[in-house]
Design a protein around this motif. Structure first.
Motif, PDB file in Angstrom:
ATOM      1  N   TRP A  42       9.598 -28.751 -21.025  1.00 39.55           N
ATOM      2  CA  TRP A  42       9.256 -27.624 -20.151  1.00 39.55           C
ATOM      3  C   TRP A  42       9.968 -26.344 -20.614  1.00 39.55           C
ATOM      4  O   TRP A  42       9.360 -25.268 -20.667  1.00 39.55           O
ATOM      5  CB  TRP A  42       9.648 -27.946 -18.710  1.00 39.55           C
ATOM      6  N   LEU A  43      11.246 -26.462 -20.973  1.00 37.05           N
ATOM      7  CA  LEU A  43      11.970 -25.290 -21.468  1.00 37.05           C
ATOM      8  C   LEU A  43      11.326 -24.751 -22.742  1.00 37.05           C
ATOM      9  O   LEU A  43      11.224 -23.536 -22.942  1.00 37.05           O
ATOM     10  CB  LEU A  43      13.430 -25.654 -21.746  1.00 37.05           C
ATOM     11  N   ALA A  44      10.896 -25.661 -23.620  1.00 37.79           N
ATOM     12  CA  ALA A  44      10.245 -25.231 -24.858  1.00 37.79           C
ATOM     13  C   ALA A  44       8.959 -24.482 -24.566  1.00 37.79           C
ATOM     14  O   ALA A  44       8.689 -23.421 -25.161  1.00 37.79           O
ATOM     15  CB  ALA A  44       9.964 -26.444 -25.735  1.00 37.79           C
ATOM     16  N   HIS A  45       8.147 -24.999 -23.652  1.00 33.43           N
ATOM     17  CA  HIS A  45       6.882 -24.344 -23.326  1.00 33.43           C
ATOM     18  C   HIS A  45       7.147 -22.971 -22.711  1.00 33.43           C
ATOM     19  O   HIS A  45       6.499 -21.978 -23.068  1.00 33.43           O
ATOM     20  CB  HIS A  45       6.085 -25.214 -22.356  1.00 33.43           C
ATOM     21  N   ARG A  46       8.107 -22.903 -21.818  1.00 33.74           N
ATOM     22  CA  ARG A  46       8.467 -21.612 -21.221  1.00 33.74           C
ATOM     23  C   ARG A  46       8.855 -20.608 -22.302  1.00 33.74           C
ATOM     24  O   ARG A  46       8.491 -19.432 -22.253  1.00 33.74           O
ATOM     25  CB  ARG A  46       9.635 -21.819 -20.256  1.00 33.74           C
TER      26      ARG A  46
END
Length: 381
Positions: free
Chosen positions: A246-250
């Motif tokens: 999720w952090l990567a996508h953000r």
């Protein structure tokens, strides 16, 4: 049948901001939060995308879709598989695509963990050849090979090879091609469009850009080849955590902004370094007189954030690094905060003791250049 979709006409920034987002649902977040699940409700036969947490996760799905949209804009035939780290992604391609009796061609000047993988593969009966990145030297090692591994720009020397030329030569010999795209990112270079079978990268670096996520991925078009990669992930369990995914996508939403500033900063630092008499061997593909510039300008849209150079001695390098105030002494690259290190401290890289790998962050350009020049002056005293 065409694999184009309407997203192919979007600009890079728009695509990065929108990549992988689900269809909007009233009262739902535009980017759903991480799904923490080891298992899912699964009555009856195990059909559908989500059955067990080691196999698939909705948060991975969105991230993988987003990366695929950046690696091959508007092309729906590309599949992406996310991993727990860049080396997990690299290992998945190597160990799923070659077997005893095969020949693997590696760069002799690539990431310094590649030789460790090569040693392991040799113990399984695989012939491992190597050649430098520059001058497309790997061409001479292709006969009889099963897989060619390209790293361009190379880490840490920043040599560049002609991906299209190497891919065409490999294909003529029945050889697969994988390109480590970590330094370039999908906004700098698209290996699949240049003929590669696999685009592989560490998302730990500039892709996510904040130094707080370990991640890797493999993207490719051939369903059978990608099935092997996915199967390897299932076997070894090298899966990303949902929070990391999720952090990567953000973080992808700001990739184009970060990459643009970091490229500007890298070029400015490289130009400033060339004016210092104690600095030798400055390498940055964006410099017009860099040995890699000609081919880099033909296949790259951005030249990356990493600069390499050499100062006279190990002690000189240590003084320089200690004198920096806006640059962290750290071993990674691609983050919004500039980093630098004396690369020889790790061993495994054929570099001088005073060799510095410098990663330009997103600071104000004038501030960053001033800090580098001030630290060089302090180190020379």
């Amino acid at each position: 049948m065409s694999t184009e979709n309407p997203a192919s006409g979007l600009g890079e920034g728009t695509r990065a901001v929108r990549a992988g987002l689900p269809e909007p649902v009233k009262h739902e977040p535009t980017l759903p939060g991480p799904v923490f699940a080891a298992h899912y409700h699964l009555p009856g036969e195990p059909t559908g995308p989500y059955a067990y947490g080691r196999d698939q996760n909705p948060t991975w799905t969105l991230l993988e879709r987003a990366i695929g949209e950046l690696e091959a804009p508007g092309q729906d035939d590309v599949e992406t598989v996310a991993f727990a780290s860049g080396m997990a992604a690299i290992s998945a391609v190597l160990f799923s695509q070659v077997r005893s009796g095969d020949v693997l061609v590696l760069p002799s000047d690539g990431y310094n963990v590649l030789p460790l993988a090569g040693e392991q593969l040799r113990s399984y009966g695989i012939e491992v050849r190597s050649a430098p990145t520059g001058g497309d030297a790997q061409l001479d090692a292709l006969d009889g090979a099963r897989l060619l591994w390209i790293e361009t720009p190379s880490n840490p020397g920043l040599d560049v090879c002609d991906v299209r030329r190497l891919s065409e030569a490999a294909r003529a010999r029945g050889c697969l091609v994988a390109v480590d795209n970590t330094l370039a990112t999908p906004l700098g270079q698209r290996p699949l469009d240049l003929g590669a079978d696999f685009a592989v990268a560490s998302g730990t670096k500039q892709l996510t850009g904040h130094g707080d996520v370990l991640l890797g991925y493999v993207a490719g078009r051939n369903p059978a080849l990608m099935a092997g990669v996915r199967r390897w992930r299932k076997i070894v369990g090298a899966i990303p955590g949902p929070m990391e995914a999720w952090l990567a996508h953000r973080s992808l939403a700001t990739l184009h902004l970060r990459a643009d500033r970091q490229n500007v900063n890298a070029l400015a630092v490289a130009e400033a370094l060339k004016g210092r008499p104690e600095v030798t061997g400055v390498r940055y593909p964006g410099l017009p007189d860099d040995p890699s510039h000609k081919i880099a300008s033909q296949q790259m849209r951005r030249y990356g954030c990493v600069v390499s150079f050499t100062v006279p001695t190990r002690a000189h390098a240590d003084r320089f690094l200690d004198a920096l105030r806006l640059v962290d002494d750290a071993t990674s690259f691609g983050g919004v905060r500039s980093t630098a290190e004396r690369r020889g401290r790790w061993g495994g890289d054929a570099v001088p003791e005073g060799f510095i790998r410098f990663s330009a962050g997103a600071e104000d350009t004038d501030d960053l250049v001033a800090d580098v020049l001030r630290a060089l002056t302090v180190a020379a005293d």
